[in-house]
Design a protein around this motif. Structure first.
Motif, mmCIF file in Angstrom:
data_model
loop_
_atom_site.group_PDB
_atom_site.id
_atom_site.type_symbol
_atom_site.label_atom_id
_atom_site.label_comp_id
_atom_site.label_asym_id
_atom_site.label_seq_id
_atom_site.Cartn_x
_atom_site.Cartn_y
_atom_site.Cartn_z
ATOM 1 N N LEU A 14 6.634 1.534 35.155
ATOM 2 C CA LEU A 14 7.639 0.959 36.185
ATOM 3 C C LEU A 14 8.820 0.918 35.961
ATOM 4 C CD1 LEU A 14 5.125 -1.715 37.518
ATOM 5 C CD2 LEU A 14 6.302 -0.079 38.760
ATOM 6 N N ARG A 15 9.061 1.049 34.346
ATOM 7 C CA ARG A 15 10.469 0.881 34.655
ATOM 8 C C ARG A 15 11.123 1.900 34.015
ATOM 9 N NH1 ARG A 15 8.427 -1.789 29.153
ATOM 10 N NH2 ARG A 15 7.663 -0.266 28.256
ATOM 11 N N HIS A 16 10.824 3.792 33.858
ATOM 12 C CA HIS A 16 11.328 4.354 35.205
ATOM 13 C C HIS A 16 12.003 4.560 36.355
ATOM 14 C CE1 HIS A 16 9.427 7.687 31.927
ATOM 15 N NE2 HIS A 16 8.554 6.756 31.493
ATOM 16 N N TYR A 17 11.175 2.979 37.157
ATOM 17 C CA TYR A 17 12.142 2.910 38.480
ATOM 18 C C TYR A 17 13.164 2.055 38.253
ATOM 19 C CZ TYR A 17 8.602 6.140 39.655
ATOM 20 O OH TYR A 17 7.597 7.206 39.897
ATOM 21 N N THR A 74 12.346 8.511 40.760
ATOM 22 C CA THR A 74 12.783 7.210 39.437
ATOM 23 C C THR A 74 14.492 7.678 39.046
ATOM 24 O OG1 THR A 74 12.701 9.620 37.096
ATOM 25 C CG2 THR A 74 10.678 7.769 38.189
ATOM 26 N N VAL A 75 14.733 6.463 38.186
ATOM 27 C CA VAL A 75 16.188 6.897 37.581
ATOM 28 C C VAL A 75 16.787 7.808 37.277
ATOM 29 C CG1 VAL A 75 17.493 5.192 35.641
ATOM 30 C CG2 VAL A 75 15.833 4.204 36.397
ATOM 31 N N ASP A 76 16.197 9.080 37.057
ATOM 32 C CA ASP A 76 16.616 9.613 36.759
ATOM 33 C C ASP A 76 16.487 11.563 37.637
ATOM 34 O OD1 ASP A 76 13.985 10.370 35.705
ATOM 35 O OD2 ASP A 76 14.208 10.918 33.851
ATOM 36 N N GLY A 77 15.671 10.194 38.985
ATOM 37 C CA GLY A 77 15.861 11.431 40.029
ATOM 38 C C GLY A 77 14.132 12.010 39.570
#
Length: 354
Positions: A14-17, A74-77
């Motif tokens: 979930l940290r990726h989001y 995610t944060v990086d797409g």
């Protein structure tokens, strides 16, 4: 301890989001995540399905179809996170409140399925030899089924004393045989109509249409989820499995199934050849024939009672299917008759006007 383990295990994903979980409930392949930004569903799938289903969802979005439970990047797409040997993706948690009865929910689902197919439809080239090979292989398979039926009925009727299963099979034989004959005739009609065609219609199919995969938001709008088995294919590959599952019940007049199908066809009408192929596959009595083959090939390995129960359930499916198949046949015949009468009337009026 188990709750803490879940927080540790899924917190890393979930940290990726940029989502910080406060509490996670386990629902098997789906985790319900209560977090700082709301309530989410974290879904686990096989990496083998990952690329295709995300590509299909993106294609549907681009074509204007938005009744899909959103998949968050995610944060990086990225649209999924690989963790060990599993792939995870994140969605909002849908309320899925029952605001309609079963019949209306299914109708809305079939309307949305038709719209999904309309927006993703495209013609693909079909090799004539491939079509002929498919037809020949299917007819050969069904001829073998017919040979088995005829051989087994002779074997049963030659006995002085039939087993309970054999006695039941003799009662079912005519219905099974007629269904197989009907199915083969529709396939032959389809082949005669299409053998020179060089194209066929395909759509993005959902791959696993089910009320469990059609969820409702708080406004009562329905959204599809679980696109892991989506692919480019014939639209009937979404319809046939669903209808077969819905007809696996005690014998009934399944008018609901007829209404659901024609709700779909109102929004995505089949061509004549597509209807013939659909009728052929839909009416085929494969499940009850396979049940009889299983009994014939494994005598003594399972109790007679269990075999009897099994073929009885498959025969109920056959009879429920037969009712729907005959209603479809009747409706299609009435439509063709109405079209012919309208054409004749138009021609007559044209002649009078001339």
């Amino acid at each position: 301890m188990e709750k803490e383990n879940r927080l540790m295990k899924y917190g890393h994903i979930l940290r990726h989001y940029a989502v910080e979980p406060n509490f996670i409930e386990d629902f098997g392949r789906v985790q319900k995540v209560y977090a700082n930004k709301g309530v989410f569903a974290l879904k686990k799938i096989s990496p083998h399905h990952g690329a295709d289903f995300i590509k299909n969802i993106q294609t549907l979005y681009q074509k204007g179809y938005n009744r899909i439970v959103p998949i968050y990047p995610t944060v990086d797409g990225r649209y999924a996170v690989l963790q060990s040997t599993e792939l995870y993706y994140l969605m909002p948690w849908m309320a899925n409140e029952e605001k309609e009865n079963r019949f209306e929910r299914h109708q809305q689902m079939f309307r949305e399925l038709a719209r999904l197919h309309v927006l993703s439809v495209k013609d693909i080239p079909i090799n004539k030899e491939d079509r002929e090979e498919h037809y020949d292989n299917t007819i050969n398979e069904w001829d073998k089924q017919n040979e088995f039926l005829n051989g087994f009925i002779e074997e049963c009727e030659s006995r002085d004393y039939m087993s309970p299963y054999e006695l039941l099979f003799t009662q079912y034989y005519n219905d099974i045989s007629q269904a197989l004959k009907y199915s083969k005739n529709k396939l032959k009609e389809w082949y005669e109509k299409t053998k020179d065609d060089e194209k066929a219609r395909t759509v993005i199919i959902h791959g696993k249409v089910s009320p469990e995969h059609f969820l409702y938001d708080e406004r009562g709008l329905g959204y599809f989820m679980n696109f892991e088995e989506s692919r480019q294919s014939s639209p009937m590959h979404d319809l046939l499995p669903f209808l077969a599952r819905s007809l696996k019940t005690f014998p009934k007049r399944a008018d609901d199934a007829v209404d659901w199908l024609y709700t779909y066809l109102k929004h995505f009408p089949f061509r004549d050849d597509e209807m013939l192929l659909f009728q052929s596959y839909f009416a085929n009595p494969g499940p009850v024939i396979r049940a009889a083959e299983k009994y014939h090939n494994s005598k003594g390995k399972k109790s007679e009672r269990k075999h009897v129960q099994h073929i009885q359930r498959q025969f109920w499916l056959l009879k429920n299917t037969e009712y729907v198949a005959m209603r479809i046949d009747e409706i299609e015949r009435q439509k063709k008759q109405a079209q012919a009468e309208a054409a004749a009337k138009a021609e007559q009026e044209g002649a009078q006007g001339g």
